[in-house]
Design a protein around this motif. Sequence first.
Motif, PDB file in Angstrom:
ATOM      1  N   ASN A  17     -16.670 115.588  38.610  1.00 37.70           N
ATOM      2  CA  ASN A  17     -16.094 114.457  37.968  1.00 37.70           C
ATOM      3  C   ASN A  17     -15.639 114.951  36.529  1.00 37.70           C
ATOM      4  O   ASN A  17     -15.535 114.221  35.587  1.00 37.70           O
ATOM      5  CB  ASN A  17     -16.599 113.127  38.030  1.00 37.70           C
ATOM      6  CG  ASN A  17     -15.803 112.045  37.236  1.00 37.70           C
ATOM      7  OD1 ASN A  17     -14.439 112.086  37.571  1.00 37.70           O
ATOM      8  ND2 ASN A  17     -16.376 111.092  36.737  1.00 37.70           N
ATOM      9  N   GLU A  56     -15.415 113.833  31.140  1.00 47.15           N
ATOM     10  CA  GLU A  56     -15.651 113.441  32.646  1.00 47.15           C
ATOM     11  C   GLU A  56     -14.704 112.138  32.745  1.00 47.15           C
ATOM     12  O   GLU A  56     -14.490 111.432  31.804  1.00 47.15           O
ATOM     13  CB  GLU A  56     -17.096 113.234  32.961  1.00 47.15           C
ATOM     14  CG  GLU A  56     -17.961 112.019  32.225  1.00 47.15           C
ATOM     15  CD  GLU A  56     -19.192 111.885  32.527  1.00 47.15           C
ATOM     16  OE1 GLU A  56     -19.378 112.125  33.868  1.00 47.15           O
ATOM     17  OE2 GLU A  56     -19.948 111.495  31.924  1.00 47.15           O
ATOM     18  N   GLY A  57     -14.490 111.787  33.960  1.00 47.71           N
ATOM     19  CA  GLY A  57     -13.756 110.514  34.248  1.00 47.71           C
ATOM     20  C   GLY A  57     -12.296 110.699  33.997  1.00 47.71           C
ATOM     21  O   GLY A  57     -11.621 109.757  34.088  1.00 47.71           O
ATOM     22  N   PHE A  58     -11.593 111.849  33.824  1.00 49.35           N
ATOM     23  CA  PHE A  58     -10.230 112.044  33.787  1.00 49.35           C
ATOM     24  C   PHE A  58      -9.911 113.302  34.084  1.00 49.35           C
ATOM     25  O   PHE A  58     -10.715 114.338  34.527  1.00 49.35           O
ATOM     26  CB  PHE A  58      -9.785 111.815  32.399  1.00 49.35           C
ATOM     27  CG  PHE A  58     -10.321 112.948  31.393  1.00 49.35           C
ATOM     28  CD1 PHE A  58      -9.607 113.995  31.184  1.00 49.35           C
ATOM     29  CD2 PHE A  58     -11.340 112.705  30.509  1.00 49.35           C
ATOM     30  CE1 PHE A  58     -10.331 115.063  30.342  1.00 49.35           C
ATOM     31  CE2 PHE A  58     -12.034 113.505  29.828  1.00 49.35           C
ATOM     32  CZ  PHE A  58     -11.353 114.803  29.618  1.00 49.35           C
ATOM     33  N   GLN A  69      -6.793 108.857  33.077  1.00 54.58           N
ATOM     34  CA  GLN A  69      -8.035 108.198  33.161  1.00 54.58           C
ATOM     35  C   GLN A  69      -8.115 107.800  34.639  1.00 54.58           C
ATOM     36  O   GLN A  69      -7.443 107.084  35.189  1.00 54.58           O
ATOM     37  CB  GLN A  69      -8.245 106.862  32.302  1.00 54.58           C
ATOM     38  CG  GLN A  69      -7.771 107.200  30.846  1.00 54.58           C
ATOM     39  CD  GLN A  69      -8.823 108.435  30.279  1.00 54.58           C
ATOM     40  OE1 GLN A  69      -8.435 109.528  29.783  1.00 54.58           O
ATOM     41  NE2 GLN A  69     -10.342 108.229  30.463  1.00 54.58           N
ATOM     42  N   LEU A  70      -9.295 107.932  35.265  1.00 53.55           N
ATOM     43  CA  LEU A  70      -9.392 107.708  36.742  1.00 53.55           C
ATOM     44  C   LEU A  70      -9.800 106.270  36.926  1.00 53.55           C
ATOM     45  O   LEU A  70      -9.355 105.792  37.984  1.00 53.55           O
ATOM     46  CB  LEU A  70     -10.823 108.489  37.300  1.00 53.55           C
ATOM     47  CG  LEU A  70     -10.280 109.917  37.312  1.00 53.55           C
ATOM     48  CD1 LEU A  70     -11.648 110.598  37.913  1.00 53.55           C
ATOM     49  CD2 LEU A  70      -9.091 110.258  38.136  1.00 53.55           C
ATOM     50  N   THR A  71     -10.321 105.693  35.935  1.00 60.12           N
ATOM     51  CA  THR A  71     -10.615 104.213  36.116  1.00 60.12           C
ATOM     52  C   THR A  71      -9.817 102.960  35.483  1.00 60.12           C
ATOM     53  O   THR A  71      -9.536 102.151  35.693  1.00 60.12           O
ATOM     54  CB  THR A  71     -12.179 103.910  35.413  1.00 60.12           C
ATOM     55  OG1 THR A  71     -12.045 104.271  33.972  1.00 60.12           O
ATOM     56  CG2 THR A  71     -13.299 104.550  36.255  1.00 60.12           C
ATOM     57  N   GLU A  72      -8.867 103.877  34.571  1.00 61.33           N
ATOM     58  CA  GLU A  72      -7.596 103.173  34.084  1.00 61.33           C
ATOM     59  C   GLU A  72      -6.306 103.664  34.338  1.00 61.33           C
ATOM     60  O   GLU A  72      -5.728 104.675  33.650  1.00 61.33           O
ATOM     61  CB  GLU A  72      -7.738 102.805  32.483  1.00 61.33           C
ATOM     62  CG  GLU A  72      -9.107 102.255  32.253  1.00 61.33           C
ATOM     63  CD  GLU A  72      -9.223 102.065  30.826  1.00 61.33           C
ATOM     64  OE1 GLU A  72      -8.869 101.141  30.068  1.00 61.33           O
ATOM     65  OE2 GLU A  72      -9.844 103.030  30.091  1.00 61.33           O
ATOM     66  N   PRO A  73      -5.691 103.473  35.521  1.00 57.90           N
ATOM     67  CA  PRO A  73      -4.768 104.353  36.046  1.00 57.90           C
ATOM     68  C   PRO A  73      -3.230 104.257  35.272  1.00 57.90           C
ATOM     69  O   PRO A  73      -2.576 105.351  35.047  1.00 57.90           O
ATOM     70  CB  PRO A  73      -4.049 103.563  37.538  1.00 57.90           C
ATOM     71  CG  PRO A  73      -4.819 102.208  37.410  1.00 57.90           C
ATOM     72  CD  PRO A  73      -6.096 102.283  36.491  1.00 57.90           C
ATOM     73  N   SER A  81       0.521 106.975  32.373  1.00 55.24           N
ATOM     74  CA  SER A  81      -0.249 107.914  32.844  1.00 55.24           C
ATOM     75  C   SER A  81       0.615 109.120  32.770  1.00 55.24           C
ATOM     76  O   SER A  81       1.800 109.214  33.451  1.00 55.24           O
ATOM     77  CB  SER A  81      -0.175 107.777  34.607  1.00 55.24           C
ATOM     78  OG  SER A  81      -0.992 108.623  35.354  1.00 55.24           O
TER      79      SER A  81
END
Length: 284
Positions: free
Chosen positions: A132, A151-153, A171-175, A198
Amino acid sequence: MRSQSVLFEDIRRPLINDIPNPADFEEFLIDSEGKLWLTSKMDKCQGTSEIHVFCGQGHLLEQKCVKGKVSLYESSHWLVAACEGEDGYGYVYQFDKTAITLLNEWQIDGFLWDLAIDHNHLHAVSYSPKDNHAYLTSISTLGKDSLCLGEGFFPTGIIKYGAGFYVTTCQLTEPNRGKLLQLDESGIIVNTVIVDTSPRQLFRYDGDLILHGLNMETGRADHLVYIHLQTLKAATYNIPKTKDIREQNQHLLLYNDDKQSLFYWNHQKRKVTSVIHLSRTLNS
């Protein structure tokens, strides 16, 4: 210079007659020597694509097979194919532009998103689902050196500017939230700009970076975010729904598939200044 969609080549002039079915191709690049490089659509079964190279008179010079889906990049001496593989790896092929011979080939862990060329170095951004993490990988004849960006993006674009880089991320958690990362020459993050979109593509004109944004809730890619390189202040502009974009001097060419139209977006005026309706142009 980066390759463009063949949609724009259809507009500029007909594709070369030696090509049996232009619909089988995705991107093209006309290099500084006048050769046309065309990339085929990836064979899903084989996980490979083909690069066809034509001379200015339309004769086929070479045909190369590479792993993954291809984007082409040009420097003064090289043509580089950056490929997103189906196997969770990225592949980078470095060709001599004049001789059309393969000089080097590298494999990158994770999904390869974009690449920048700086003198004798290639700089690729990728995302590894295994850990990740997003990575910046610098490549030369001496080898590869990867630096974790966080991480996370996942990174969607990279531009070399001055001594450092600019990288766009999603960002994976905030599309619908993205970032522009300013990196120094060592790849260390020195500034971060948060944008409410995005980022899909990254361009540069004069003193601005331009992000083509995608709204993940609606699926519409219908706005541009300008970020001034000195102040890092951002301004957002609505544009027609766009399937693909091409750079052309002080314009971005926006291709709208629904209306079969090409919109000329003027950087200086920050608005559409002309429209070409392709169905009429191609049928006339």
